[in-house]
Motif scaffolding. Structure first.
Motif, mmCIF file in Angstrom:
data_model
loop_
_atom_site.group_PDB
_atom_site.id
_atom_site.type_symbol
_atom_site.label_atom_id
_atom_site.label_comp_id
_atom_site.label_asym_id
_atom_site.label_seq_id
_atom_site.Cartn_x
_atom_site.Cartn_y
_atom_site.Cartn_z
ATOM 1 N N ALA A 349 0.854 -1.123 0.075
ATOM 2 C CA ALA A 349 0.037 -0.075 0.003
ATOM 3 C C ALA A 349 0.883 1.262 0.083
ATOM 4 O O ALA A 349 0.177 2.373 -0.442
ATOM 5 C CB ALA A 349 -0.844 0.037 1.131
ATOM 6 N N GLU A 350 2.095 1.278 0.505
ATOM 7 C CA GLU A 350 3.081 2.217 0.711
ATOM 8 C C GLU A 350 4.389 1.936 0.874
ATOM 9 O O GLU A 350 4.796 0.899 1.291
ATOM 10 C CB GLU A 350 2.595 3.224 1.874
ATOM 11 C CG GLU A 350 3.131 4.395 2.327
ATOM 12 C CD GLU A 350 2.636 5.137 3.366
ATOM 13 O OE1 GLU A 350 3.205 6.107 3.771
ATOM 14 O OE2 GLU A 350 1.627 4.805 3.694
ATOM 15 N N MET A 468 11.588 0.007 2.001
ATOM 16 C CA MET A 468 10.401 -0.563 2.960
ATOM 17 C C MET A 468 9.087 -0.493 2.214
ATOM 18 O O MET A 468 8.723 0.368 1.460
ATOM 19 C CB MET A 468 10.413 0.082 4.442
ATOM 20 C CG MET A 468 9.977 -0.779 5.397
ATOM 21 S SD MET A 468 11.187 -1.894 6.255
ATOM 22 C CE MET A 468 11.916 -0.785 7.238
ATOM 23 N N ALA A 469 8.510 -1.775 2.571
ATOM 24 C CA ALA A 469 6.971 -1.954 2.033
ATOM 25 C C ALA A 469 6.172 -1.993 3.269
ATOM 26 O O ALA A 469 6.451 -2.726 3.987
ATOM 27 C CB ALA A 469 6.942 -3.013 1.191
ATOM 28 N N TYR A 470 4.891 -1.045 3.097
ATOM 29 C CA TYR A 470 4.039 -1.290 4.171
ATOM 30 C C TYR A 470 2.504 -1.759 3.646
ATOM 31 O O TYR A 470 2.421 -1.553 2.363
ATOM 32 C CB TYR A 470 3.811 -0.026 4.965
ATOM 33 C CG TYR A 470 5.107 0.802 5.342
ATOM 34 C CD1 TYR A 470 5.112 0.806 6.681
ATOM 35 C CD2 TYR A 470 5.961 1.506 4.467
ATOM 36 C CE1 TYR A 470 6.510 1.530 7.229
ATOM 37 C CE2 TYR A 470 7.116 2.032 5.185
ATOM 38 C CZ TYR A 470 7.258 2.149 6.348
ATOM 39 O OH TYR A 470 8.574 2.765 6.964
ATOM 40 N N ASP A 471 1.811 -2.390 4.429
ATOM 41 C CA ASP A 471 0.402 -2.692 4.002
ATOM 42 C C ASP A 471 -0.440 -1.494 4.292
ATOM 43 O O ASP A 471 -0.145 -0.494 4.815
ATOM 44 C CB ASP A 471 0.055 -4.028 4.902
ATOM 45 C CG ASP A 471 -0.370 -3.875 6.074
ATOM 46 O OD1 ASP A 471 -0.134 -2.723 6.819
ATOM 47 O OD2 ASP A 471 -0.500 -4.985 6.570
ATOM 48 N N GLU A 472 -1.931 -1.849 4.025
ATOM 49 C CA GLU A 472 -2.722 -0.651 4.229
ATOM 50 C C GLU A 472 -2.744 -0.093 5.723
ATOM 51 O O GLU A 472 -3.313 1.110 6.131
ATOM 52 C CB GLU A 472 -4.190 -0.833 3.880
ATOM 53 C CG GLU A 472 -4.716 -2.072 4.571
ATOM 54 C CD GLU A 472 -4.295 -3.436 4.045
ATOM 55 O OE1 GLU A 472 -4.800 -4.519 4.428
ATOM 56 O OE2 GLU A 472 -3.449 -3.463 3.211
ATOM 57 N N LYS A 474 0.031 0.392 7.541
ATOM 58 C CA LYS A 474 1.220 0.912 7.983
ATOM 59 C C LYS A 474 2.224 -0.030 8.640
ATOM 60 O O LYS A 474 3.029 0.379 9.320
ATOM 61 C CB LYS A 474 1.233 2.102 8.685
ATOM 62 C CG LYS A 474 0.769 3.322 7.590
ATOM 63 C CD LYS A 474 0.964 4.795 8.249
ATOM 64 C CE LYS A 474 0.506 5.950 7.623
ATOM 65 N NZ LYS A 474 1.470 5.815 6.350
ATOM 66 N N THR A 475 1.799 -1.424 8.471
ATOM 67 C CA THR A 475 2.657 -2.577 9.063
ATOM 68 C C THR A 475 3.713 -2.861 7.918
ATOM 69 O O THR A 475 3.568 -3.119 6.673
ATOM 70 C CB THR A 475 1.711 -3.718 9.449
ATOM 71 O OG1 THR A 475 0.949 -3.436 10.248
ATOM 72 C CG2 THR A 475 2.563 -4.992 10.025
ATOM 73 N N VAL A 476 5.006 -3.128 8.617
ATOM 74 C CA VAL A 476 6.092 -3.456 7.595
ATOM 75 C C VAL A 476 5.940 -4.924 7.098
ATOM 76 O O VAL A 476 5.530 -5.741 7.909
ATOM 77 C CB VAL A 476 7.435 -3.282 8.423
ATOM 78 C CG1 VAL A 476 8.364 -3.775 7.335
ATOM 79 C CG2 VAL A 476 7.625 -1.822 8.768
ATOM 80 N N ILE A 477 6.092 -5.123 5.651
ATOM 81 C CA ILE A 477 5.720 -6.442 5.151
ATOM 82 C C ILE A 477 7.019 -6.927 4.381
ATOM 83 O O ILE A 477 7.102 -7.973 4.059
ATOM 84 C CB ILE A 477 4.359 -6.387 4.341
ATOM 85 C CG1 ILE A 477 4.456 -5.401 3.343
ATOM 86 C CG2 ILE A 477 3.288 -6.330 5.100
ATOM 87 C CD1 ILE A 477 3.436 -5.435 2.115
ATOM 88 N N ALA A 478 7.866 -5.884 4.148
ATOM 89 C CA ALA A 478 9.076 -6.435 3.493
ATOM 90 C C ALA A 478 10.143 -5.191 3.312
ATOM 91 O O ALA A 478 9.786 -3.932 3.571
ATOM 92 C CB ALA A 478 8.718 -6.698 1.853
ATOM 93 N N GLN A 564 7.471 7.115 8.991
ATOM 94 C CA GLN A 564 6.580 6.995 7.921
ATOM 95 C C GLN A 564 5.545 6.139 8.440
ATOM 96 O O GLN A 564 4.307 6.562 7.897
ATOM 97 C CB GLN A 564 7.162 6.069 6.847
ATOM 98 C CG GLN A 564 6.519 5.989 5.668
ATOM 99 C CD GLN A 564 6.397 7.034 4.752
ATOM 100 O OE1 GLN A 564 7.120 8.094 4.975
ATOM 101 N NE2 GLN A 564 5.832 6.585 3.438
ATOM 102 N N ALA A 565 5.746 5.512 9.227
ATOM 103 C CA ALA A 565 4.609 4.533 9.826
ATOM 104 C C ALA A 565 3.743 5.259 11.091
ATOM 105 O O ALA A 565 2.870 4.710 11.537
ATOM 106 C CB ALA A 565 5.070 3.082 10.491
#
Length: 772
Positions: A349-350, A468-472, A474-478, A564-565
């Protein structure tokens, strides 16, 4: 490079230095002392006159690491280099504590190169950690042998025997170590028997973790300690190098020494032909004194056909790194679990992306590079110098001199600063070749500061790209990262490089830190060799090696990722330091894994008052947490830095540093704190003050007027706290360096709102960022 880098001289006992009248100059006293066999006088606290400690009467050697004589003296053999860290004292106390010796009877001998010692290297913060099991086993062997001897003499069961403070007791009788050795002990132990010996519980150790007298203090404080720069031998001449315009590929086409012949004491100039390829395009000026050689060198005209990198700049090296990073087919992938990040980023998502860079960093150790070389009457080449990695340089010397492993020996000296520069013993090669050109005559070289800088093995400039990749939610996923620099291990000892999960080799000392303990979902860490950097100079290991620059980017980026989160930077880190799966840690030295890093982070936040202390304008506390040297031997560290930024000048006033360190058992608590303090200040120096650039194939700044490390006036208040632990000890020489730069960068952001992405952080860069 020989197939086995550990090969070394195997006939050292047949060499008698007295045949060449070897003398060591003791500058502090003006006296001359005979240099002992195997170099013991450099360190020996008892031998105030420089004479060696020899066994008196009978001698018992439970293992190669030490002997006990009939006077009860315990002499511990040390294969690690001493450069101010009291490594001999630390290792000797491990053995003495397990043995049950009286500390006043313990002595140390820093041995010369010999194959039986195995890999001789002092770096990577390995010394104490790797010595811990070996020297404890050796101490236990002596304790068992002494106990069995006493039990036999007294006709009692060995279970009734106790050993403490140099005294063996049982059945109402006592005997000192010397008495038992004097009566004769023949007990020997196989390698398997040594490993099976029962060790004392850590709770019963009485020297480890306690304050004891350092065994090398006397020589250092009286001026009788011997450094490589002190070495002398009868009839020696002095050499001064004339450096080529490039590290590689330059070749001398002409030498005109006509003007130098007017210098009193000048002899000749030798063109160095090096079969090992270590020193290309060198000339060595020979004279009867150092100053004559230096004066003559200034008058000699040398012309070269230059190497291919004669015009290379730092900007070109860094641009090449960026091109390599952009090519995703390039590099080695570290084992980080699930490294298939592309599909995760595709559905994110972000995302967040940043680039961090560092400049070239020089060593500038206090004692300039030096070596003395000659061929003794037995035909053996002797190399007298301070060195951190004898096993690395010996094969180079063998190839350069055209001899086998029995043909060259390195004599042990104190190092007036190492910091990784003397891991690379390349400076010994041209001296040996100059001696060979003179028929084995003793030749001594002491480099000038500018020559030392030009010939340095600097820390490579680096580029790192992090995503860094976040889901909707704002949890880090990668997380995806790529790190490009010159690789020292690839250049100097490629056999020490493991392979990544994609089958490509990588340099651990250019990647440690990238395989961090954070749980970030899918994670890819791609390590890239900058071949242009490696063609331009010889990248080297510098204190903290890759964790010193990898964590600059990583921990600055973690601060960015937290913001960012929408999370507090400390809590964000704690949320991702989960001791689960690959981050759970394992025995013997990584027990606890990420939980121990979380612990030091929480403690430094508490200790510094982070988030709870009201600060004046443009002042902030920044925090970072790291580990070093590597995941296989982690020392967990967290730092908090309080600083003030002058918005007009860009000057950063670092007011306070807090450092919390979990190194397992602190064998030498006072020495541990001292090493952490020094490491933290080195980190501060590299963050704000140290750095140079390549111009026309060589470093721009070549002396301390232009290259400006941290000065005493800029040294802040410093608090170091060691975590009380019963876990196995790990390293301390380097980890304290690693969190300082990112803590400073994070504090600058918190203070004035600008994100610095390059080291060193200069006042001009801060002013420019504030104006942007």
């Amino acid at each position: 490079m020989a197939d086995d880098p550990r090969v070394a001289f195997r006939k050292r006992d047949s060499v008698e230095l007295s045949r060449r009248g070897f003398l060591v100059s003791m500058c502090a006293t003006g006296a001359l002392f005979g240099f002992p066999r195997m170099g013991a006088a450099a360190m020996n606290p008892e031998a105030a006159d420089g004479s060696p400690i020899e066994a008196v009467g009978a001698r018992y050697e439970p293992a190669i690491w030490y002997w006990i004589d009939s006077e009860g003296r315990v002499n511990v053999n040390i294969i690690r280099a001493e450069m101010g860290q009291h490594v001999g004292t630390a290792i000797a106390r491990i053995l003495a504590d397990e043995l049950g010796a009286n500390w006043d009877d313990v002595h140390i001998d820093h041995v010369d190169s010999a194959a039986k010692w195995g890999l001789m290297v002092t770096g990577g913060s390995w010394s104490v950690s790797q010595s811990w099991p070996i020297y404890r086993q050796a101490g236990a062997a002596g304790r068992v042998a002494l106990s069995e001897k006493a039990a036999q003499m007294w006709g009692i069961d060995v279970s009734e025997i106790t050993v403490s403070n140099g005294i063996v007791s049982g059945g109402g009788k006592t005997a000192g170590f010397g008495e038992l050795v004097g009566d004769g002990i023949s007990r020997s132990f196989s390698e398997d028997e040594l490993k099976a010996l029962p060790l004392k519980p850590v709770s019963e150790l009485t020297m480890v973790g306690k304050q004891v007298k350092a065994l090398d203090i006397a020589g250092k404080t009286t001026g009788q300690a011997i450094f490589g720069i002190d070495a002398k031998v009868d009839g020696m001449v002095h050499a001064m190098p004339i450096m080529p315009p490039t590290r590689y590929g330059s070749e001398i086409t002409s030498i005109d020494d006509s003007d130098a012949k007017s210098v009193k004491g000048y002899s000749q100039t030798i063109k160095i032909d090096d079969p090992s390829g270590t020193t290309q395009g060198w000339a060595m000026v020979i004279a009867d004194s150092h100053w004559a050689a230096q004066k003559a060198a200034d008058k000699i005209k040398v012309e070269w056909s230059v190497g291919k990198t004669a015009k290379v700049s730092e900007a070109e090296i860094q641009d090449h790194a960026r091109k390599l990073i952009a090519d995703e087919s390039v590099g080695s992938l570290l084992d980080t679990g699930n490294h298939d990040v592309d599909p995760v980023f595709a559905k994110a998502a972000e995302t967040l992306e940043s680039e961090y860079t560092t400049s070239t960093v020089l060593h500038f150790q206090l004692e300039p590079l030096n070596a003395l070389a000659f061929q003794n009457e037995d035909g053996i080449w002797e190399i007298h110098t301070g060195n951190q990695w004898q096993s690395l340089v010996l094969p180079w010397l063998q190839k350069a001199l055209g001899v086998d492993e029995n043909g060259v020996v390195m004599r042990t000296y104190l190092l007036g600063g190492g910091f990784g520069r003397r891991l690379n013993g390349d400076y010994a090669v041209p001296v040996a070749l100059a001696s060979k050109a003179l028929g084995g005559k003793p030749v001594k070289m002491v480099m000038t500061r500018p020559d030392d800088a030009i010939f340095d093995s600097p820390r490579s400039p680096s580029v790192q790209k992090l995503r860094m990749a976040y889901d909707e939610n704002k949890t880090v996923i990668a997380m995806d990262s790529a790190w490009a620099s010159g690789w020292p291990t690839k250049v100097m000892i490629p056999g020490f490089m493991p392979k990544g999960v994609n089958g490509e080799p990588y340099d651990p000392f250019a990647s440690d830190g990238a395989d961090h303990w954070y749980d970030v979902g899918a994670q890819r860490a791609r390590i890239i060799s900058n071949d242009l950097a490696e063609a331009t100079f010889r990248p080297g290991w510098l204190r903290s090696v890759s964790p010193g620059w990898v964590n600059w980017g990583l921990e600055s980026f973690m601060h960015e990722a937290a913001l960012q989160a929408g999370k507090d930077p400390v809590q964000f880190r704690l949320d991702h330091l989960k001791a689960e799966g690959r981050n759970a840690g394992s025995a013997p030295v990584a027990v606890g894994g990420a939980s121990r890093q979380a612990n030091v982070l929480s403690r430094v936040a508490e200790l510094s008052g982070y988030g709870k202390t009201e600060l004046e304008a443009d002042t902030a506390i920044g925090i970072a947490t790291t580990y070093g040297q590597s995941r296989s031997m982690p020392t967990w560290v967290a730092a908090a830095v309080k600083l003030h930024v002058d918005r007009k000048t860009g000057h950063v006033d670092v007011q306070k540093i807090w450092l919390v360190v979990d190194c397992g058992i602190a064998v030498d608590p006072d020495g541990a704190k001292a090493q952490c303090e020094g490491a933290a200040l080195w980190g501060l120096s590299m963050a704000l003050y140290e750095g140079t650039e390549f111009e026309d194939g060589n470093v721009r700044d070549r002396n301390l007027d232009a290259y400006t490390p941290l000065r005493m006036i800029d040294t802040p208040d410093l608090t170091v706290e060691l975590v009380d632990s019963k876990e196995a000890p790990v390293g301390l020489g380097e980890p304290g360096t690693t969190p300082i730069a990112p803590a400073i960068g994070n504090a600058i952001f918190e203070a004035v709102g600008v994100r610095m992405r390059h080291l060193p952080i200069t006042p001009d860069a801060i002013v420019a960022a504030l104006k942007a």
